[in-house]
Design a protein around this motif. Sequence first.
Motif, short mmCIF file in Angstrom:
data_model
loop_
_atom_site.label_atom_id
_atom_site.label_comp_id
_atom_site.label_asym_id
_atom_site.label_seq_id
_atom_site.Cartn_x
_atom_site.Cartn_y
_atom_site.Cartn_z
N VAL A 1 43.68 32.75 53.58
CA VAL A 1 43.34 32.64 52.17
C VAL A 1 43.89 33.88 51.46
CG1 VAL A 1 41.46 32.54 50.49
CG2 VAL A 1 41.28 31.29 52.67
N VAL A 2 44.62 33.67 50.39
CA VAL A 2 45.21 34.78 49.64
C VAL A 2 44.12 35.41 48.76
CG1 VAL A 2 46.97 35.47 47.98
CG2 VAL A 2 47.46 33.65 49.64
N LYS A 3 43.87 36.69 49.00
CA LYS A 3 42.86 37.41 48.22
C LYS A 3 43.57 38.37 47.27
CE LYS A 3 40.71 41.63 47.95
NZ LYS A 3 41.17 43.00 48.27
N CYS A 4 43.19 38.32 46.00
CA CYS A 4 43.80 39.20 45.00
C CYS A 4 42.72 39.90 44.18
CB CYS A 4 44.72 38.41 44.07
SG CYS A 4 45.58 39.44 42.86
N LEU A 5 42.70 41.21 44.24
CA LEU A 5 41.78 42.02 43.44
C LEU A 5 42.47 42.42 42.14
CD1 LEU A 5 39.46 43.96 42.72
CD2 LEU A 5 40.44 45.60 44.35
N VAL A 6 41.79 42.13 41.02
CA VAL A 6 42.30 42.51 39.70
C VAL A 6 41.24 43.35 38.99
CG1 VAL A 6 43.34 41.68 37.57
CG2 VAL A 6 43.45 40.26 39.61
N ARG B 1 51.20 33.59 37.99
CA ARG B 1 52.28 33.49 38.97
C ARG B 1 51.72 33.30 40.38
NH1 ARG B 1 55.41 38.58 39.25
NH2 ARG B 1 56.55 37.44 40.87
N LEU B 2 50.71 34.08 40.69
CA LEU B 2 50.12 34.02 42.03
C LEU B 2 49.47 32.67 42.28
CD1 LEU B 2 49.34 35.38 44.69
CD2 LEU B 2 47.30 36.26 43.53
N PHE B 3 48.74 32.16 41.31
CA PHE B 3 48.09 30.86 41.48
C PHE B 3 49.14 29.78 41.75
CE2 PHE B 3 46.60 26.87 39.43
CZ PHE B 3 45.58 26.57 40.31
N ASP B 4 50.22 29.78 40.97
CA ASP B 4 51.28 28.81 41.18
C ASP B 4 51.90 28.97 42.56
OD1 ASP B 4 53.16 26.74 40.00
OD2 ASP B 4 54.60 28.31 40.53
N ALA B 5 52.09 30.22 43.00
CA ALA B 5 52.66 30.47 44.32
C ALA B 5 51.76 29.94 45.42
CB ALA B 5 52.89 31.97 44.51
N CYS B 6 50.45 30.14 45.27
CA CYS B 6 49.51 29.66 46.29
C CYS B 6 49.53 28.14 46.40
CB CYS B 6 48.10 30.15 45.99
SG CYS B 6 47.86 31.91 46.25
N ARG B 7 49.57 27.46 45.27
CA ARG B 7 49.59 26.00 45.33
C ARG B 7 50.90 25.51 45.96
NH1 ARG B 7 45.63 23.22 42.43
NH2 ARG B 7 43.72 24.43 42.73
N SER B 8 52.02 26.16 45.62
CA SER B 8 53.31 25.69 46.14
C SER B 8 53.44 25.94 47.63
CB SER B 8 54.46 26.36 45.39
OG SER B 8 54.53 27.74 45.67
N THR B 9 52.75 26.97 48.16
CA THR B 9 52.83 27.26 49.59
C THR B 9 51.64 26.72 50.37
OG1 THR B 9 51.75 29.41 49.27
CG2 THR B 9 54.16 29.37 49.17
N ALA C 1 55.74 34.33 46.00
CA ALA C 1 55.70 33.09 46.79
C ALA C 1 56.48 33.23 48.09
CB ALA C 1 56.26 31.92 45.97
N THR C 2 57.56 33.99 48.07
CA THR C 2 58.34 34.21 49.28
C THR C 2 57.52 34.95 50.32
OG1 THR C 2 60.35 34.33 47.94
CG2 THR C 2 60.50 35.16 50.18
N THR D 1 54.15 43.39 48.45
CA THR D 1 55.06 42.50 49.17
C THR D 1 56.37 43.20 49.47
OG1 THR D 1 56.29 41.55 47.33
CG2 THR D 1 54.11 40.61 47.78
N GLY D 2 57.09 42.64 50.41
CA GLY D 2 58.45 43.10 50.68
C GLY D 2 59.48 42.28 49.97
#
Length: 640
Positions: free
Chosen positions: A465-470, A490-498, A454-455, A448-449
């Motif tokens: 759809v936000v894709k995250c490879l772990v 953090r990412l899950f919370d960000a996705c729900r909030s946005t 979430a920003t 991200t920049g």
Amino acid sequence: MAPKERALDLIAIGRSSVDLYGQQIGGRLEDMGGFAKYVGGSPTNTIIGASRLGLKTGLVTRVGADHMGRFIREELERDGVDVRGVKSDPERLTALVILGIRDHETFPLIFYRENCADMALDESDIDEDFIRSAGCVLLSGTHLSRKNVFAASLRAAKAAKAAGRRVVFDIDYRPVLWGLEARDKGENRFVADAKVTEQLQRILPLCDLIVGTEEEIHILGGSTDTVAAMRAIRKESDALIICKLGAMGCAAYPDAIPDTIEEGIVVPGFPVEVFNVLGAGDAFMAGFLRGWLRGEPVERCCTFGNASGAIVVSRHGCAPAMPAWAEMEYFLAMKQRPHRLREDKQLEHVHWAGVRRGVYDELTVFAFDHRSQFEDIARLCNADEAGIGAFKTLALRALDTVAKRDARFGVLLDGRHGMRALEAAADLPYWIGRPIERPQSCPLEFDTGHADVATEIAEWPLNHVVKCLVHYHPDDPADLRERQERQVVRLFDACRSTRHELLLEIICSKSGAVNGITATRAIQRFYDLGVRPDWWKLEPGANADSWAHIERAVVTNDPLCRGVVLLGLSAPKEELIQSFASAARAGIVKGFAVGRTIFNEPATRWFKGEIGDAAAVAAMAASFSELVDAWRGAKKAHTR
């Protein structure tokens, strides 16, 4: 359609707008800096709510032949609303409303409705066959404020009654829309006016159900004494009268009006924190109609209405906050409800799952979101990295060649090299996934920049759809595992909030030895942390027993999960196809998201200049099509 047929339960007539909701809470509209865009307008909110609760619904309105009008139409269609009665007006713009949440009692709003599309509705917009196709028609008071919309509403009501259908009247009184308040007083709910009362009462003889707040009962009955007002209404109509009492619930009056409000059929409300009162009345109407149109006792109908209203007042927005039926059932079955209802994670999850876009019984995805891998190919071929973006537009063409606008297909695309292809995909009907992880990072870092993920995601279109490879193994060292887990939470919370869906891709095999339950243990760990991805993307090598464990873990923890797609790991095509056989046995596996197996060889040849654009597209399309056919064949073999 023959009059005796009733394809729909309910058709609403009236205003339809776009709500721009201030996202900063507790301040003036003047101090709000961001707004969320939702569908709005009382009857439109109600019809969406009723559809989510299981009724078959339609809407008669006008929207502008503009971006906002298309937005309303698309949102209605997503919620299953029949839009045959939604007309696009080329001469007028879609109405807008700007709203805010200042405190628990103050909700400023400004109506932008001068010469708007929905107030141009007239008798020519009423298709009587369409009206007769429903068991009930819903009118709203705002659309009795002008001659043309009054005439349209009256024609619809008369057509319904002539066909033996029922008429519901939502008093829906907004003084500012009758020219009785200053434009900055849109939240004010009551101004006495004899002419308004006279106009509203003209519809009463046709009504079977009348619903309003006490203030709305006052304007309809011409008295600020609620009992006196209801008695005046009763003189003009035998309709069931429902008086909404806010947090206290509601009262029903099927017959003669008693001496006090309390002598009616009083059904108490549900004590919850009022976060946003706007939309509560529309939600009440949707809930009440769910029961009333299915012959439930009045008390049960009131309970549905009160519950729906309680759910919506706890949330941001009107139409998007409307509950689905599964959510209503969950709410009514709750033994204990938190006062701040939106903090109940299970209720919010049921809601989220009920309003997601699209249904995917199958999803086959061409994944070319790779960044470092394409950079490597370009470097090895002594080619300019600037060509990566051009090649990704070719990959999109290859997908489209195979998919032919079938929404069961999708793409995984990045915003670094693939932005032009992402922009082109916006006009196509395909599922779109977009990576957020920094390539090859372990521990997980976000590409991200911004310091806050979430920003970054807030800048993405809602259909991405936000894709995250772990790269995650349940037996990783504790410090590594915990660091990665914090990032995913953090990412899950960000996705729900946005309001973005999340696809969580787990690769265990590169971090340690794996066995038949390694992936299941990883999945369970994330569920234990409260992470509920909309999608999982998992390695293809598991056998039938392993897939059974995975399916059990997903269904047990989140039966609302959309499903699993297989990743390719650059495996040879034949090996990948062979893995489909065991994965296809699991109903939770919906398809695949494969990339390098498809594009690696054509990309290398294209960057070397050995093949041109058309040959690259053809080669990728052929490989992708072969995988699609193989997957469908494997799935069919296990569903006979």
